[in-house]
Design a protein around this motif. Sequence first.
Motif, PDB file in Angstrom:
ATOM      1  N   GLU A  56       0.817  -1.207   0.000  1.00  0.00           N
ATOM      2  CA  GLU A  56       0.000   0.000   0.000  1.00  0.00           C
ATOM      3  C   GLU A  56       0.857   1.266   0.000  1.00  0.00           C
ATOM      4  O   GLU A  56       1.951   1.299   0.563  1.00  0.00           O
ATOM      5  N   VAL A  57       0.316   2.302  -0.648  1.00  0.00           N
ATOM      6  CA  VAL A  57       1.007   3.586  -0.752  1.00  0.00           C
ATOM      7  C   VAL A  57       0.379   4.565   0.237  1.00  0.00           C
ATOM      8  O   VAL A  57      -0.828   4.791   0.230  1.00  0.00           O
ATOM      9  N   TYR A  58       1.230   5.166   1.089  1.00  0.00           N
ATOM     10  CA  TYR A  58       0.740   6.082   2.111  1.00  0.00           C
ATOM     11  C   TYR A  58       1.031   7.542   1.768  1.00  0.00           C
ATOM     12  O   TYR A  58       0.473   8.454   2.388  1.00  0.00           O
ATOM     13  N   MET A  59       1.903   7.755   0.793  1.00  0.00           N
ATOM     14  CA  MET A  59       2.208   9.101   0.335  1.00  0.00           C
ATOM     15  C   MET A  59       2.751   9.008  -1.078  1.00  0.00           C
ATOM     16  O   MET A  59       3.517   8.103  -1.395  1.00  0.00           O
ATOM     17  N   CYS A  60       2.335   9.931  -1.942  1.00  0.00           N
ATOM     18  CA  CYS A  60       2.848   9.975  -3.303  1.00  0.00           C
ATOM     19  C   CYS A  60       3.151  11.432  -3.646  1.00  0.00           C
ATOM     20  O   CYS A  60       2.250  12.276  -3.604  1.00  0.00           O
ATOM     21  N   ARG A  61       4.402  11.697  -3.997  1.00  0.00           N
ATOM     22  CA  ARG A  61       4.818  13.063  -4.300  1.00  0.00           C
ATOM     23  C   ARG A  61       5.424  13.094  -5.713  1.00  0.00           C
ATOM     24  O   ARG A  61       6.589  12.751  -5.895  1.00  0.00           O
ATOM     25  N   PRO A  62       4.644  13.494  -6.713  1.00  0.00           N
ATOM     26  CA  PRO A  62       5.180  13.570  -8.080  1.00  0.00           C
ATOM     27  C   PRO A  62       6.174  14.720  -8.222  1.00  0.00           C
ATOM     28  O   PRO A  62       6.174  15.677  -7.451  1.00  0.00           O
ATOM     29  N   LYS A  63       7.013  14.635  -9.246  1.00  0.00           N
ATOM     30  CA  LYS A  63       7.920  15.730  -9.574  1.00  0.00           C
ATOM     31  C   LYS A  63       7.089  16.924 -10.053  1.00  0.00           C
ATOM     32  O   LYS A  63       5.989  16.770 -10.581  1.00  0.00           O
ATOM     33  N   PRO A  64       7.588  18.132  -9.882  1.00  0.00           N
ATOM     34  CA  PRO A  64       6.788  19.325 -10.189  1.00  0.00           C
ATOM     35  C   PRO A  64       6.605  19.559 -11.692  1.00  0.00           C
ATOM     36  O   PRO A  64       7.419  19.118 -12.518  1.00  0.00           O
ATOM     37  N   VAL A  65       5.538  20.260 -12.023  1.00  0.00           N
ATOM     38  CA  VAL A  65       5.272  20.654 -13.409  1.00  0.00           C
ATOM     39  C   VAL A  65       6.430  21.503 -13.923  1.00  0.00           C
ATOM     40  O   VAL A  65       6.948  22.367 -13.211  1.00  0.00           O
ATOM     41  N   GLY A  66       6.815  21.227 -15.159  1.00  0.00           N
ATOM     42  CA  GLY A  66       7.899  21.972 -15.776  1.00  0.00           C
ATOM     43  C   GLY A  66       9.236  21.267 -15.738  1.00  0.00           C
ATOM     44  O   GLY A  66      10.174  21.650 -16.453  1.00  0.00           O
ATOM     45  N   LEU A  67       9.349  20.222 -14.927  1.00  0.00           N
ATOM     46  CA  LEU A  67      10.615  19.503 -14.808  1.00  0.00           C
ATOM     47  C   LEU A  67      10.757  18.488 -15.934  1.00  0.00           C
ATOM     48  O   LEU A  67       9.813  17.765 -16.261  1.00  0.00           O
ATOM     49  N   ALA A  68      11.933  18.433 -16.535  1.00  0.00           N
ATOM     50  CA  ALA A  68      12.218  17.451 -17.584  1.00  0.00           C
ATOM     51  C   ALA A  68      12.716  16.160 -16.934  1.00  0.00           C
ATOM     52  O   ALA A  68      13.596  16.181 -16.065  1.00  0.00           O
ATOM     53  N   ILE A  69      12.132  15.035 -17.356  1.00  0.00           N
ATOM     54  CA  ILE A  69      12.468  13.731 -16.798  1.00  0.00           C
ATOM     55  C   ILE A  69      12.928  12.815 -17.932  1.00  0.00           C
ATOM     56  O   ILE A  69      12.278  12.738 -18.980  1.00  0.00           O
ATOM     57  N   ALA A  70      14.020  12.099 -17.726  1.00  0.00           N
ATOM     58  CA  ALA A  70      14.489  11.121 -18.703  1.00  0.00           C
ATOM     59  C   ALA A  70      13.837   9.770 -18.431  1.00  0.00           C
ATOM     60  O   ALA A  70      13.463   9.461 -17.290  1.00  0.00           O
ATOM     61  N   GLN A  71      13.688   8.971 -19.467  1.00  0.00           N
ATOM     62  CA  GLN A  71      13.143   7.634 -19.294  1.00  0.00           C
ATOM     63  C   GLN A  71      13.991   6.851 -18.284  1.00  0.00           C
ATOM     64  O   GLN A  71      15.209   6.849 -18.336  1.00  0.00           O
ATOM     65  N   GLY A  72      13.306   6.211 -17.337  1.00  0.00           N
ATOM     66  CA  GLY A  72      13.996   5.429 -16.322  1.00  0.00           C
ATOM     67  C   GLY A  72      14.434   6.212 -15.110  1.00  0.00           C
ATOM     68  O   GLY A  72      14.959   5.632 -14.138  1.00  0.00           O
ATOM     69  N   ARG A  73      14.221   7.533 -15.116  1.00  0.00           N
ATOM     70  CA  ARG A  73      14.543   8.373 -13.957  1.00  0.00           C
ATOM     71  C   ARG A  73      13.279   8.568 -13.109  1.00  0.00           C
ATOM     72  O   ARG A  73      12.175   8.284 -13.538  1.00  0.00           O
ATOM     73  N   ALA A  74      13.447   9.114 -11.921  1.00  0.00           N
ATOM     74  CA  ALA A  74      12.331   9.217 -10.981  1.00  0.00           C
ATOM     75  C   ALA A  74      11.294  10.235 -11.440  1.00  0.00           C
ATOM     76  O   ALA A  74      11.632  11.367 -11.786  1.00  0.00           O
ATOM     77  N   ILE A  75      10.027   9.827 -11.420  1.00  0.00           N
ATOM     78  CA  ILE A  75       8.915  10.717 -11.711  1.00  0.00           C
ATOM     79  C   ILE A  75       8.152  11.047 -10.431  1.00  0.00           C
ATOM     80  O   ILE A  75       7.399  12.022 -10.370  1.00  0.00           O
ATOM     81  N   ALA A  76       8.368  10.242  -9.372  1.00  0.00           N
ATOM     82  CA  ALA A  76       7.674  10.483  -8.106  1.00  0.00           C
ATOM     83  C   ALA A  76       8.387   9.737  -6.987  1.00  0.00           C
ATOM     84  O   ALA A  76       9.217   8.847  -7.235  1.00  0.00           O
ATOM     85  N   VAL A  77       8.041  10.099  -5.776  1.00  0.00           N
ATOM     86  CA  VAL A  77       8.495   9.389  -4.585  1.00  0.00           C
ATOM     87  C   VAL A  77       7.254   8.906  -3.854  1.00  0.00           C
ATOM     88  O   VAL A  77       6.292   9.670  -3.671  1.00  0.00           O
ATOM     89  N   VAL A  78       7.258   7.629  -3.439  1.00  0.00           N
ATOM     90  CA  VAL A  78       6.121   7.096  -2.701  1.00  0.00           C
ATOM     91  C   VAL A  78       6.595   6.540  -1.366  1.00  0.00           C
ATOM     92  O   VAL A  78       7.709   6.010  -1.256  1.00  0.00           O
ATOM     93  N   GLU A  79       5.746   6.691  -0.366  1.00  0.00           N
ATOM     94  CA  GLU A  79       6.033   6.132   0.954  1.00  0.00           C
ATOM     95  C   GLU A  79       5.228   4.851   1.121  1.00  0.00           C
ATOM     96  O   GLU A  79       3.997   4.842   0.962  1.00  0.00           O
ATOM     97  N   LEU A  80       5.935   3.767   1.436  1.00  0.00           N
ATOM     98  CA  LEU A  80       5.301   2.477   1.681  1.00  0.00           C
ATOM     99  C   LEU A  80       5.287   2.212   3.177  1.00  0.00           C
ATOM    100  O   LEU A  80       5.648   3.081   3.975  1.00  0.00           O
ATOM    101  N   ALA A  81       4.887   1.020   3.560  1.00  0.00           N
ATOM    102  CA  ALA A  81       4.773   0.717   4.985  1.00  0.00           C
ATOM    103  C   ALA A  81       6.108   0.836   5.705  1.00  0.00           C
ATOM    104  O   ALA A  81       6.177   1.332   6.836  1.00  0.00           O
ATOM    105  N   LYS A  82       7.199   0.398   5.054  1.00  0.00           N
ATOM    106  CA  LYS A  82       8.492   0.384   5.733  1.00  0.00           C
ATOM    107  C   LYS A  82       9.598   1.074   4.951  1.00  0.00           C
ATOM    108  O   LYS A  82      10.774   0.950   5.315  1.00  0.00           O
ATOM    109  N   SER A  83       9.261   1.759   3.890  1.00  0.00           N
ATOM    110  CA  SER A  83      10.317   2.385   3.088  1.00  0.00           C
ATOM    111  C   SER A  83       9.756   3.515   2.241  1.00  0.00           C
ATOM    112  O   SER A  83       8.540   3.655   2.078  1.00  0.00           O
TER     113      SER A  83
END
Length: 252
Positions: A45-72
């Motif tokens: 289960e996901v307890y927090m999801c923080r996407p990268k901000p609008v306007g940021l350039a992302i390469a394929q395979g790089r992080a688009i968001a950070v999620v908080e799980l139960a233990k990590s």
Amino acid sequence: MTTVAGHPFPEGLHYLVEHDVWAELADDGTARVGITAMGIALSGEVYMCRPKPVGLAIAQGRAIAVVELAKSIVSVKCPVGGTVVEVNEALADAPEWVHREPYGRGWIARLRLADWAADAPQLVHAHQAAGLALLLWACEPEAPQRLVTPFFHAAAAAAFDTPVEIYFAAASVRLLAPGVAAGLRADPGHPKTVLDALREAVGHGAVLYACTDALRAQRLDGSPLIPECTRRGGAVQFMARACDLRWRALVF
């Protein structure tokens, strides 16, 4: 819809399999991205999801968001490269949508594609075949090292909920005679017999067809066959599948 190990992979999406993420292309040159159902099953289960901000350039395979799980806390990789043009604002207050509806309300961000031609080869496009037909032509009992592979492929395809038909032609029909496949191993040191591999494919849903002409040529017409094979089908039936663009065909 394609399923893998019980997890859905909707048709029409593109998947970066190694990172368990998907992309849905739009006609305006953007793509919506998110986590696959299998990725959710593996992470929890996901307890927090923080996407990268609008306007940021992302390469394929790089992080688009950070999620908080139960233990990590882990990063979500982006299946395509581009610039973030929109994020799913609903996830700020309801991050559970990521694991409740990973292909719906749980989408993470939308990007304007940077170089789709470069990204596409790394992705798997989900489209479910109507079925898979296998023709066993050079699988004679005298070459047991070649006999297990087609049944492994059949079992794997059937495990994807794909209809699988196996057509025994030429000398391969001898595998259907009682006692033949049970006495063969692809490797003398391997505990499983060819019959075990065949039964595994049948257990996943594969259907076996024996060619009547081949049975006659091998002097097996009128003889009992193993109980796993109750149907007859030869060149006409197999070629009907091979010529059907909705089906896939393999020859062993």
